[in-house]
Design a protein around this motif. Structure first.
Motif, PDB file in Angstrom:
ATOM      1  N   GLY A  17      24.048  52.709 109.112  1.00 56.13           N
ATOM      2  CA  GLY A  17      22.753  52.387 108.535  1.00 56.13           C
ATOM      3  C   GLY A  17      22.242  53.375 107.513  1.00 56.13           C
ATOM      4  N   LEU A  18      23.076  54.336 107.122  1.00 48.45           N
ATOM      5  CA  LEU A  18      22.607  55.361 106.183  1.00 48.45           C
ATOM      6  C   LEU A  18      22.322  54.769 104.801  1.00 48.45           C
ATOM      7  CD1 LEU A  18      25.000  58.332 107.102  1.00 48.45           C
ATOM      8  CD2 LEU A  18      22.645  57.915 107.869  1.00 48.45           C
ATOM      9  N   GLY A  19      23.080  53.754 104.421  1.00 52.33           N
ATOM     10  CA  GLY A  19      22.821  53.120 103.135  1.00 52.33           C
ATOM     11  C   GLY A  19      21.458  52.465 103.079  1.00 52.33           C
ATOM     12  N   ALA A  20      21.005  51.904 104.201  1.00 50.77           N
ATOM     13  CA  ALA A  20      19.676  51.292 104.250  1.00 50.77           C
ATOM     14  C   ALA A  20      18.592  52.343 104.086  1.00 50.77           C
ATOM     15  CB  ALA A  20      19.504  50.542 105.565  1.00 50.77           C
ATOM     16  N   PHE A  21      18.760  53.495 104.717  1.00 55.60           N
ATOM     17  CA  PHE A  21      17.775  54.571 104.563  1.00 55.60           C
ATOM     18  C   PHE A  21      17.748  55.088 103.129  1.00 55.60           C
ATOM     19  CE2 PHE A  21      18.346  54.734 109.186  1.00 55.60           C
ATOM     20  CZ  PHE A  21      17.030  54.828 109.612  1.00 55.60           C
ATOM     21  N   ALA A  22      18.917  55.177 102.504  1.00 57.44           N
ATOM     22  CA  ALA A  22      18.962  55.610 101.110  1.00 57.44           C
ATOM     23  C   ALA A  22      18.282  54.594 100.205  1.00 57.44           C
ATOM     24  CB  ALA A  22      20.414  55.834 100.674  1.00 57.44           C
ATOM     25  N   ASP A  23      18.482  53.315 100.510  1.00 59.44           N
ATOM     26  CA  ASP A  23      17.834  52.259  99.736  1.00 59.44           C
ATOM     27  C   ASP A  23      16.319  52.351  99.863  1.00 59.44           C
ATOM     28  OD1 ASP A  23      17.447  50.024  98.206  1.00 59.44           O
ATOM     29  OD2 ASP A  23      17.923  48.601  99.794  1.00 59.44           O
ATOM     30  N   ALA A  24      15.823  52.564 101.071  1.00 65.61           N
ATOM     31  CA  ALA A  24      14.382  52.668 101.290  1.00 65.61           C
ATOM     32  C   ALA A  24      13.795  53.926 100.659  1.00 65.61           C
ATOM     33  CB  ALA A  24      14.079  52.646 102.790  1.00 65.61           C
ATOM     34  N   ALA A  25      14.597  54.985 100.559  1.00 63.08           N
ATOM     35  CA  ALA A  25      14.101  56.233  99.983  1.00 63.08           C
ATOM     36  C   ALA A  25      13.958  56.169  98.471  1.00 63.08           C
ATOM     37  CB  ALA A  25      15.029  57.391 100.365  1.00 63.08           C
ATOM     38  N   ASN A  26      14.602  55.188  97.836  1.00 62.78           N
ATOM     39  CA  ASN A  26      14.502  55.035  96.391  1.00 62.78           C
ATOM     40  C   ASN A  26      13.205  54.297  96.057  1.00 62.78           C
ATOM     41  OD1 ASN A  26      14.861  54.698  93.664  1.00 62.78           O
ATOM     42  ND2 ASN A  26      16.584  53.282  93.840  1.00 62.78           N
ATOM     43  N   VAL A  27      12.191  55.020  95.597  1.00 62.57           N
ATOM     44  CA  VAL A  27      10.871  54.438  95.333  1.00 62.57           C
ATOM     45  C   VAL A  27      10.689  54.080  93.862  1.00 62.57           C
ATOM     46  CG1 VAL A  27       9.804  55.630  97.279  1.00 62.57           C
ATOM     47  CG2 VAL A  27       9.849  56.741  95.041  1.00 62.57           C
ATOM     48  N   TRP A  28      11.789  53.977  93.126  1.00 65.17           N
ATOM     49  CA  TRP A  28      11.677  53.648  91.714  1.00 65.17           C
ATOM     50  C   TRP A  28      11.063  52.266  91.512  1.00 65.17           C
ATOM     51  CZ3 TRP A  28      10.934  55.722  87.387  1.00 65.17           C
ATOM     52  CH2 TRP A  28      11.237  55.093  86.181  1.00 65.17           C
ATOM     53  N   ASP A  29      11.280  51.350  92.451  1.00 60.09           N
ATOM     54  CA  ASP A  29      10.697  50.024  92.320  1.00 60.09           C
ATOM     55  C   ASP A  29       9.175  50.076  92.376  1.00 60.09           C
ATOM     56  OD1 ASP A  29      11.130  50.842  95.022  1.00 60.09           O
ATOM     57  OD2 ASP A  29      10.572  48.838  95.676  1.00 60.09           O
ATOM     58  N   ILE A  30       8.616  51.006  93.149  1.00 62.03           N
ATOM     59  CA  ILE A  30       7.157  51.148  93.213  1.00 62.03           C
ATOM     60  C   ILE A  30       6.626  51.722  91.912  1.00 62.03           C
ATOM     61  CG2 ILE A  30       5.275  52.320  94.420  1.00 62.03           C
ATOM     62  CD1 ILE A  30       6.812  52.100  96.965  1.00 62.03           C
ATOM     63  N   VAL A  31       7.356  52.674  91.337  1.00 63.06           N
ATOM     64  CA  VAL A  31       6.936  53.241  90.051  1.00 63.06           C
ATOM     65  C   VAL A  31       6.927  52.151  88.975  1.00 63.06           C
ATOM     66  CG1 VAL A  31       7.499  54.936  88.275  1.00 63.06           C
ATOM     67  CG2 VAL A  31       7.809  55.523  90.689  1.00 63.06           C
ATOM     68  N   LYS A  32       7.974  51.341  88.942  1.00 66.70           N
ATOM     69  CA  LYS A  32       8.033  50.261  87.959  1.00 66.70           C
ATOM     70  C   LYS A  32       6.962  49.209  88.223  1.00 66.70           C
ATOM     71  CE  LYS A  32      11.918  48.725  86.471  1.00 66.70           C
ATOM     72  NZ  LYS A  32      13.269  48.095  86.407  1.00 66.70           N
ATOM     73  N   ALA A  33       6.679  48.952  89.490  1.00 64.86           N
ATOM     74  CA  ALA A  33       5.637  47.976  89.811  1.00 64.86           C
ATOM     75  C   ALA A  33       4.270  48.452  89.331  1.00 64.86           C
ATOM     76  CB  ALA A  33       5.616  47.725  91.318  1.00 64.86           C
ATOM     77  N   PHE A  34       3.994  49.738  89.475  1.00 64.53           N
ATOM     78  CA  PHE A  34       2.740  50.279  88.959  1.00 64.53           C
ATOM     79  C   PHE A  34       2.686  50.143  87.438  1.00 64.53           C
ATOM     80  CE2 PHE A  34       0.715  53.998  86.958  1.00 64.53           C
ATOM     81  CZ  PHE A  34      -0.601  53.757  87.324  1.00 64.53           C
ATOM     82  N   GLY A  35       3.807  50.446  86.764  1.00 62.76           N
ATOM     83  CA  GLY A  35       3.841  50.302  85.310  1.00 62.76           C
ATOM     84  C   GLY A  35       3.633  48.863  84.881  1.00 62.76           C
ATOM     85  N   ARG A  36       4.224  47.904  85.619  1.00 61.76           N
ATOM     86  CA  ARG A  36       4.029  46.500  85.292  1.00 61.76           C
ATOM     87  C   ARG A  36       2.555  46.122  85.450  1.00 61.76           C
ATOM     88  NH1 ARG A  36       3.102  41.949  88.080  1.00 61.76           N
ATOM     89  NH2 ARG A  36       3.727  39.998  87.090  1.00 61.76           N
ATOM     90  N   GLY A  37       1.917  46.597  86.523  1.00 56.91           N
ATOM     91  CA  GLY A  37       0.511  46.278  86.740  1.00 56.91           C
ATOM     92  C   GLY A  37      -0.389  46.831  85.655  1.00 56.91           C
TER      93      GLY A  37
END
Length: 553
Positions: free
Chosen positions: A344-364
């Motif tokens: 399950g380490l790949g899932a934790f690494a995926d969740a730790a990548n918060v770049w999608d939140i940064v892009k979502a803020f930029g889109r907003g």
């Protein structure tokens, strides 16, 4: 005039208390209870996160669930450290509070992915959303006294505009919370924060005020989204999820503010004594309460965010339909393969990548300052009006179409010379043209896609719930899917089956091999014909002959 001086700071205070129970002071007893609660919160939370990681079959949803669950260990750790090292409590508190903003954003993103699989499908869903419920309290009161449905507080006519407003309300908190965290740390370093004072000359009261406004707006957006979808998403226990996240935010923020105000120099409702030192009164009590509450929330999360729904072979769930009065069947939210990686380490690494939140803020932010000016150009504003356009006498011109001129302004990555080959990679609309599936293989898709170019010839047979035409203005949105998603591609998330229209994939035909070959060819006759119609290029003679011989796909 010199800089203001904070009369009482926790950095200068030591804890000296009388014995309270069995030779233990209040501070020692609080450490024992808080430590035990933190350990329990760790065990339960990491067990649940690990089970989601091992059964990582829906990464778009589960990465947000892992982020939400991780909020409990973060709060429990910061509260325990604040109790143990009270002189540095400001730093521990603001770091945990900054993570709170990402947890709220992840919860909103989770609701969006329960509605539709990615951002593009979500926008198509909200374009067709009906009915749109009115704003909840207190905005609906503001609307009644400030112009009704003509005033600034009106309910949007377009579901996409409604979606973007809620989006901005939620993601603004990520920026505001991080910004206030930086302000608190910097002012604390220069002794201008003064947590024990509510005087306007110090930063503490202003940080609390701005954070209170920002978190109220974010939670309002969450509650508005819950009000709209509590029935369609009832199978996901959305009410219990909202309760779990709301109580964590409410208790962590407002009980700390209440104790801060009660112990402030001006209000002074509670004071220190021989058995309860000022650091324990100011920091110890709220930290102890949070540690105990986090253990309880970790247990509540077992029912709020169960992992059993994501185990292979578990009960199927379905995406909601944008219009409940339609007879369109819902699309199944299928399980993919386990994608959590080793242990399950790949899932934790995926969740730790918060770049999608940064892009979502930029889109907003881009929508707030750019896209909102063009929102009426979106097709969803034409749902309740006459969308029929007069056809010229010759029946050949496309100038009467409102999107034609918009497309003519850009080549969208297509060649400008007639007959030139299309590039291997294109950023334009033609790149997304897909032939209708010609094999009997079932391929799931999002139900709310825009029409593909080869479908613009007419949708008379698609029923009243045919997909909407794409908006002529969409540059501020990322239509390529879930923004920032770090999920590897898998066919289970492919999108070419028209689940929410009256069309169905055809059975395999003798010409299916030809269709499959043409699908891999970027310059197939459909794309060339569509490009010629928009840009006036006639193409070379060979392309025209091929188009007449093979027919449209």
């Amino acid at each position: 005039m010199g800089s203001p001086i904070c009369n009482s700071t926790l950095e200068d205070m030591d804890i000296s208390e009388d014995k309270l129970v069995h030779n233990l002071t209040f501070h020692q007893l609080a450490l024992i209870v808080a430590g035990g609660s933190t350990i329990l919160a760790y065990i339960v939370s990491f067990f649940l996160m690990w089970q989601h990681a091992l059964n990582y079959t829906k990464p778009r949803e589960q990465k947000h669930i892992i982020r939400i669950l991780f909020m409990v260990p973060v709060y429990a750790t910061s509260s325990f450290l604040s109790l143990w090292y009270h002189k540095y409590s400001v730093y521990f508190q603001v770091i945990s509070e900054a993570y709170e903003a990402f947890a709220i954003a992840s919860f909103f993103a989770l609701m969006c992915h329960l509605i539709a699989p990615d951002l593009h499908e979500q926008k198509q869903f909200f374009r067709q959303l009906h009915p749109i419920k009115h704003w909840i309290l207190p905005v609906n009161w503001f609307a009644k006294c400030c112009g009704g449905q003509r005033g600034i507080w009106r309910t949007p006519k377009s579901g996409l505009t409604w979606f973007n407003i809620v989006w901005v309300c939620v993601y603004q908190y990520c920026f505001m919370r991080v910004a206030m965290t930086v302000v608190a740390v910097v002012t604390q370093h220069y002794r201008l924060y003064c947590e024990s004072s509510n005087s306007p000359v110090f930063a503490h009261i202003w940080v609390i005020l701005i954070e209170a406004i920002a978190v109220t707006i974010a939670m309002y957006g969450i509650l508005q989204c819950y009000t709209q979808f509590k029935t369609p998403l009832a199978e996901h226990k959305l009410g219990l999820k909202v309760l779990a996240i709301k109580l964590v935010i409410f208790l962590s923020f407002w009980q700390t503010i209440a104790i801060s105000l009660a112990t402030s120099e001006r209000i002074h409702l509670v004071s220190a004594n021989e058995t309860l030192a000022y650091p324990d009164l100011k920091v110890g009590i709220p930290s102890l309460l949070l540690c105990v509450e986090m253990a309880l929330f970790a247990i509540l999360h077992l029912w709020s965010f169960p992992y059993g729904l994501y185990k292979p072979g578990s009960k199927a769930t379905f995406y909601p339909t944008p219009n409940p009065t339609s007879e369109v069947p819902p699309l199944e939210n299928e399980h993919g393969p386990k994608m959590g990686g080793f242990a399950g380490l790949g899932a934790f690494a995926d969740a730790a990548n918060v770049w999608d939140i940064v892009k979502a803020f930029g889109r907003g932010i881009r929508w707030l300052f750019v896209g909102v000016k063009h929102r009426h150009e979106d097709a969803s504003y034409q749902l309740k009006t006459d969308t029929g356009y007069p056809i010229p006498d010759d029946g050949k011109s496309t100038a009467h179409l409102p999107i034609a001129n918009q497309f003519r302004r850009s080549t969208f990555g297509l060649p400008t010379d007639p007959g030139a080959p299309l590039p291997e990679e294109s950023a334009g609309l033609i790149e997304n043209a897909q032939p209708e599936p010609a094999s009997g293989q079932k391929v799931q898709t999002g139900p709310y896609r825009a029409l593909q170019p080869h479908e613009y010839r007419g949708t008379a047979n698609m029923g009243p719930y045919a997909p909407l035409e794409p908006s002529p203005y969409s540059s501020y949105d990322d239509d390529r899917g879930d923004i920032g998603s770090a999920v590897p591609y898998h066919p289970a998330y492919d999108t070419s089956y028209h689940a929410y229209s009256n069309t169905r994939p055809e059975a395999a035909t003798p010409g299916s091999e030809r269709t499959a070959t043409a699908a891999r060819n970027f310059s197939n006759p459909t794309q060339v014909a569509f490009g010629n119609a928009l840009w006036g290029h006639q193409g070379n003679q060979q392309d025209q002959q091929d188009h007449q011989r093979q027919g449209p796909y």
